[in-house]
Design an enzyme around this catalytic site. Structure first.
Site, PDB file in Angstrom:
ATOM      1  CG  HIS A   1     -27.313  60.024  21.449  1.00  0.00           C
ATOM      2  ND1 HIS A   1     -25.737  60.745  21.572  1.00  0.00           N
ATOM      3  CD2 HIS A   1     -27.185  59.078  22.119  1.00  0.00           C
ATOM      4  CE1 HIS A   1     -24.804  59.048  22.330  1.00  0.00           C
ATOM      5  NE2 HIS A   1     -25.662  58.852  22.885  1.00  0.00           N
TER       6      HIS A   1
ATOM      7  CG  HIS B   1     -24.461  65.238  20.865  1.00  0.00           C
ATOM      8  ND1 HIS B   1     -23.637  64.744  20.025  1.00  0.00           N
ATOM      9  CD2 HIS B   1     -25.212  64.219  21.452  1.00  0.00           C
ATOM     10  CE1 HIS B   1     -23.889  63.212  19.886  1.00  0.00           C
ATOM     11  NE2 HIS B   1     -24.866  62.990  20.795  1.00  0.00           N
TER      12      HIS B   1
ATOM     13  CG  ASP C   1     -38.337  38.147  -0.537  1.00  0.00           C
ATOM     14  OD1 ASP C   1     -38.194  39.481  -0.075  1.00  0.00           O
ATOM     15  OD2 ASP C   1     -38.612  37.821  -2.281  1.00  0.00           O
TER      16      ASP C   1
ATOM     17  CG  HIS D   1     -16.234  63.008   5.374  1.00  0.00           C
ATOM     18  ND1 HIS D   1     -15.691  61.170   4.895  1.00  0.00           N
ATOM     19  CD2 HIS D   1     -16.007  62.453   6.042  1.00  0.00           C
ATOM     20  CE1 HIS D   1     -15.377  59.830   5.073  1.00  0.00           C
ATOM     21  NE2 HIS D   1     -15.642  61.070   6.827  1.00  0.00           N
TER      22      HIS D   1
ATOM     23  NE  ARG E   1     -16.493  68.072  14.490  1.00  0.00           N
ATOM     24  CZ  ARG E   1     -17.774  67.485  14.486  1.00  0.00           C
ATOM     25  NH1 ARG E   1     -17.777  67.602  15.560  1.00  0.00           N
ATOM     26  NH2 ARG E   1     -17.821  66.947  13.370  1.00  0.00           N
TER      27      ARG E   1
ATOM     28  CB  SER F   1     -35.112  55.219   1.723  1.00  0.00           C
ATOM     29  OG  SER F   1     -34.231  54.061   1.927  1.00  0.00           O
TER      30      SER F   1
ATOM     31  CD1 TRP G   1     -21.565  65.183  11.387  1.00  0.00           C
ATOM     32  CD2 TRP G   1     -23.984  64.510  10.918  1.00  0.00           C
ATOM     33  NE1 TRP G   1     -21.730  64.325  12.328  1.00  0.00           N
ATOM     34  CE2 TRP G   1     -23.107  63.925  12.276  1.00  0.00           C
ATOM     35  CE3 TRP G   1     -24.877  63.895  10.793  1.00  0.00           C
ATOM     36  CZ2 TRP G   1     -24.107  63.287  12.914  1.00  0.00           C
ATOM     37  CZ3 TRP G   1     -25.871  62.814  10.804  1.00  0.00           C
ATOM     38  CH2 TRP G   1     -25.127  62.874  12.697  1.00  0.00           C
TER      39      TRP G   1
ATOM     40  CD  GLU H   1     -28.465  58.052  11.663  1.00  0.00           C
ATOM     41  OE1 GLU H   1     -29.372  57.098  12.419  1.00  0.00           O
ATOM     42  OE2 GLU H   1     -27.361  57.912  10.626  1.00  0.00           O
TER      43      GLU H   1
END
Lengths: 525, 69
Positions: free
Chosen positions: A253, A303, A106, A77, A450, A169, A142, A255
């Site tokens: 972070h 974190h 473009d 998920h 969690r 990508s 994740w 991100e």
């Protein structure tokens, strides 16, 4: 000269049809549409996985899934929503809107643009198919923390390759966006005249180029630990699992800001339009965005407060994190000041933007709570954190994406969307979102961890409320799909500028925007 | 490429001032326009990196002071 031009023009429209058109297209609008449909597909897929999680958590005990599979659901998920839904959706917006907003014909590297998109479906297939390999998909979360990710089955390898491909990508997409913005702006459009959506994407693209290689490095080290005898993260071989967390969050972070800065950009286009006033403090908005981007590089270890960090480290990352509230606060106040004494109307895009402002700010505040090291040590890995980042990513990024979709849908399709259905989508989303995630704050503060499939009896009531809310939220998104399909198929004809207060270049074009636009650049005064 | 007038020369102090305001996230519109006219992207990037280093050093100093008590 005119005859030659006419011939070229006719020739331009002999583009391939059917599937070949989509496989070979170099048109930014086609590629933008493909990004948006891809991300919506991943959003629905990731959403179904989320409903699998909430179905299991509807009541205590193990009802539907084995614990291992439950962990796979939470992991996939997260991966699908972050890398498959939110990030590609913003790139879709960038593809459609940046050339239109800066008066370019473009994107700068049109073929690379096509390649950037077509890397994504194989990556998504790798992720989705990993459920069916021996051992199933990865269940490491994740974040793919070591040492769990060093030990799991081949589903983990598929996830690593998927992350590699999606990272490539993203980097190509970012290069394209930066070159387009810096080199292809219409004459007269200085950097300071760029719409804020373009500014936020320029800064986001730099963030992406800076941190995606770090993620690629982290997962490559995981791969070599798993298969090639290295011990970067394997304590038994002299490695350090905490090193993985440092490298991951140095990516992770920024991100978070990669997923929210373009959302700030969308909201900064929508609010002035429907308040019928110029954006308050345009300059400070640009500065605040740059400031947030810089600060995002020096806060990663917030974190990791529970990994046994020295007090000096905890204090440094706590102070630095709390300081992000300053430029973020500047933005929130600027949006409020833009609305102040404006002639506001509340069409669906504005509803989602105002909803964003209300709910995202709550996510920002709970972020400050998490930033306080002694509090974070209590709530680390509880549902409080789950509530916090869903307030940022769903009420923040997703609501802004909805706002932007309704805002530009008339330009993309040439039809007005169904306003009643749009408003219904907003109100149901708002109610069910809060029903799902607000109660999770209480669950977290009460100590519910969690990533667990079962829980103690005292958490039952709030979990039941959250599960009902989640199914309501999921079903509500079908309204969004219905609105889009209805709008593509028909509806009242959209004028070139359906919103009275809109003033950027795309609104000077007819609706729908022709296949080729700004072949002769407009002059911006 | 959009045509921009060539930037005029500016002092390191002016760059430092711009970087300070950018960290805070606030800037007067008039000063902002003057920044754009006078400061080159290279100056802004170098100023930003030095600013970030000073910012980190300041935070580390504050942490050391707090822990020394």
């Amino acid at each position: 000269m005119e005859a030659v031009h006419g011939h070229d023009h006719a020739h331009d429209h002999h583009h391939p049809t059917g599937i070949t058109r989509w496989l070979t297209t170099t048109n930014h609008k086609d590629i933008g549409s493909m990004y948006l449909w891809f991300s919506f597909t991943m959003f629905i897929t990731g959403g179904i996985l989320a409903l699998g999680i909430r179905a299991e958590l509807f009541q205590p005990g193990l009802q539907l899934w084995k614990p291992e599979f439950f962990n796979q659901l939470t992991t996939m998920h997260g991966l699908m929503m972050v890398f498959g839904a939110i990030m590609p959706a913003f790139v879709g917006f960038a593809n459609w809107q940046i050339p239109l907003m800066i008066g370019a014909s473009d994107m700068a590297f049109a073929r690379m643009n096509n390649f950037s998109f077509w890397l994504l479906p194989p990556a998504a297939l790798l992720l989705a198919s990993s459920f069916f390999v021996p051992g199933g998909a990865t269940g490491a979360g994740w974040t793919l923390y070591a040492p769990l990710s060093v030990q799991q089955g081949m589903g983990m390898d598929l996830a690593i390759f998927a992350v590699h491909i999606m990272g490539a990508s993203s980097i190509m997409g970012s290069i394209n966006i930066i070159v387009t913005i810096l080199n292809m702006r219409a004459p007269g459009m200085t950097l300071m005249k760029m719409p804020l959506f373009v500014w936020t994407w320029l800064i986001t693209a730099y963030l992406l180029i800076a941190v995606m290689p770090v993620l690629a490095g982290a997962v490559t080290m995981l791969l070599t630990d798993r298969h090639f005898g290295t011990n970067f993260f394997n304590a038994a071989g002299g490695g350090d699992p905490v090193l993985y967390q440092h490298v991951f969050w140095f990516f992770g972070h920024p991100e978070v800001y990669i997923m929210i800065l373009p959302a700030f950009g969308i909201v900064s286009q929508v609010i002035p339009t429907f308040a019928r006033k110029p954006l308050f403090g345009y300059a400070s908005m640009v500065y605040a965005t740059a400031s947030i981007a810089i600060l995002s590089f020096i806060v990663w270890a917030h974190h990791m407060f529970v990994t046994g960090m020295p007090a000096a480290g905890q204090l440094f990352f706590m102070y630095a994190t709390m300081l992000i509230a300053v430029p973020t606060g500047v933005k929130v106040f600027n949006w409020v000041a833009t609305m102040w004494k404006g002639s506001m109307t509340f069409e669906t895009p504005m509803l989602f933007s105002v909803g964003f402002l209300f709910v995202f700010t709550m996510g920002g505040f709970t972020g400050l709570v998490c930033a306080v090291a002694p509090i974070d040590i209590q709530i680390q890995d509880t549902y409080y954190v789950v509530a916090h980042f869903h307030y940022v990513l769903v009420a923040g990024s997703l609501f802004a994406l909805f706002s932007g979709t309704y805002f530009w849908l008339p330009k993309w399709t040439g039809h007005m969307y169904d306003e009643k259905l749009g408003k219904l989508h907003f109100w149901l989303s708002m109610i069910f979102f809060n029903m799902t995630f607000f109660v999770m704050h209480f669950l977290g503060l009460a100590g519910m961890p969690r990533r667990i499939p079962d829980y103690s009896q005292q958490f039952a009531d709030f979990n039941m409320i959250a599960s009902i809310g989640a199914f309501g939220f999921g079903l509500t998104q079908l309204i969004f799909l219905a609105v889009i399909i209805k709008c593509i198929k028909g509806g009242p004809k959209a004028p070139a500028k359906p919103w009275e207060g809109a003033d950027t270049l795309e609104w000077t074009l007819p609706s729908p925007a022709p296949y080729h636009t700004f072949e002769t650049p407009p002059v911006v005064k | 490429m959009a045509s921009t007038p060539p930037p005029q020369k500016t002092s390191p102090f002016a760059v430092a001032k711009t970087v300070f305001w950018s960290f805070f996230g606030i800037r007067k519109g008039r000063d902002y326009q003057s920044d754009i006219a006078k400061i080159t992207p290279m100056q802004a990037i170098i100023g930003g990196l030095i600013g970030a280093a000073i910012f980190i050093a300041t935070l580390v100093t504050i942490v050391q002071v707090v822990l020394s008590k």
